[in-house]
Every structure is written in C-alpha cells, then in structure tokens.
Design a protein around this motif. Structure first.
Motif, short mmCIF file in Angstrom:
data_model
loop_
_atom_site.label_atom_id
_atom_site.label_comp_id
_atom_site.label_asym_id
_atom_site.label_seq_id
_atom_site.Cartn_x
_atom_site.Cartn_y
_atom_site.Cartn_z
N GLN A 141 0.84 -1.20 0.00
CA GLN A 141 0.00 0.00 0.00
C GLN A 141 0.87 1.25 0.00
N ALA A 142 0.63 2.13 -0.97
CA ALA A 142 1.28 3.45 -0.97
C ALA A 142 0.57 4.34 0.04
N THR A 165 -5.95 5.38 0.21
CA THR A 165 -5.28 4.07 0.21
C THR A 165 -5.62 3.27 1.46
N ALA A 179 3.30 5.62 -4.96
CA ALA A 179 3.06 4.63 -6.02
C ALA A 179 4.35 4.20 -6.72
N VAL A 226 5.92 1.26 -4.90
CA VAL A 226 5.17 0.00 -4.81
C VAL A 226 5.90 -1.14 -5.53
N GLY A 255 -2.72 1.96 -4.38
CA GLY A 255 -2.24 3.33 -4.40
C GLY A 255 -3.29 4.24 -4.99
N CYS A 256 -3.02 5.53 -4.92
CA CYS A 256 -3.94 6.51 -5.48
C CYS A 256 -3.14 7.68 -6.05
N SER A 267 4.56 3.35 -12.45
CA SER A 267 4.13 2.39 -11.43
C SER A 267 3.36 1.25 -12.08
N ASN A 314 -3.52 -5.03 -9.65
CA ASN A 314 -3.10 -3.63 -9.63
C ASN A 314 -4.29 -2.74 -9.32
N ILE A 363 -3.77 0.43 -8.13
CA ILE A 363 -3.24 1.79 -8.02
C ILE A 363 -4.18 2.63 -8.88
N THR A 400 -6.05 5.76 -10.61
CA THR A 400 -5.68 7.05 -11.18
C THR A 400 -6.96 7.82 -11.45
#
Length: 154
Positions: A23-24, A31, A60, A63, A83-84, A100, A117, A119, A121
C-alpha cells in the motif's frame, strides 16, 4: 469503469492462499480505504488473517520495489498493489501512473505471479473517493481468482 460488464467468474475460494499487499501512503485516506476493503474481501473469500502480509511504502513509484522483494521470497500465491494517483497540474501524474503501472505488470510477468493492480488514477479526490471501496474489493477478488487459475495451469 462504472457499469462495465465484468462477466461471471469462477467460485472464489481463498482458503490456503497467502497474499501480500503493498500500500502506498500518498493520498493515505484513499489508500487506507482501499486496503480496508481489500483485506475485508480477502477474509470474506476465506484467506486467513495470518496469511495476509501488508506493508506500506511512501508512494506509487515505490510500490514495485516492495512487490519485487515480496515476489523474491517465493511464498505468496498473489500480490496486491494499492495506491492513489490524482491528476495535478504537471506531467508528474502521467509519469507516476505510467511507471508504477509498468513496474507492476513487469514484475507479474517476470515472476509469473498474479499481482492485482489497484493503483487507482483519477482526475480529482471525488473520483478517488467514489472508487476506493469497489477497487479494493476488486483487487482482492482478482488476486484470489488469478491465484486459483495459475494453480490449475501449473
């Protein structure tokens, strides 16, 4: 994509699976929600609490290196990237999102290890909030489904 047709997948059973989560912390409120939803779904799918390892990294871009360290341990059935990344006013958004994402994909292929994944966006915080729970749950489901699939293919 909201309303996307995902199809009907197999019955998911996480019993006996070992899952690693990276986790970022950047955009931590989002997150943390991703991680909570992911963990809750893993538990609901039968993954035992003691079989879930969860680490945090600054952002991110960090990660993939943590995922790589976990993959090298050769003790996980699947990994999850959380992540975010929220668009700002500079090109940095594209750099972080692209690099990432590419890193996560490369690791999954290099280690032949499923990496879900999540993460996310987004253009703004409102979009991130709208996606945080569903994407966390989706990541858990993808990790379990792909671990099951690769087990049958190996």
């Amino acid at each position: 994509m909201f309303g996307a047709e995902q199809g009907i997948g197999p019955q998911l059973d996480g019993a006996g699976l070992r899952i690693g989560i990276v986790q970022a912390r950047f955009n931590e409120s989002i997150t943390n929600a991703l991680a909570a939803a992911c963990r809750a779904e893993l538990l609901a799918l039968g993954v035992q609490e003691e079989n879930i390892d969860h680490v945090q990294v600054p952002g991110a871009l960090e990660v993939p290196v943590a995922l790589q360290a976990m993959a090298e341990r050769e003790q996980y059935d699947a990994l999850v990237a959380l992540g975010c990344i929220i668009r700002g006013e500079t090109y940095h958004f594209e750099l972080v999102a692209n690099e990432s994402g590419a890193g996560v994909t490369r690791l999954s292929l290099d280690y032949q290890l499923p990496i879900a994944n999540a993460i996310i966006t987004t253009e703004n915080m409102e979009q991130a909030i709208a996606r945080q729970t569903d994407k966390g749950r989706d990541a858990a489901r993808v990790a379990v489904e792909m671990a099951q699939l690769l087990d049958t293919l190996n």
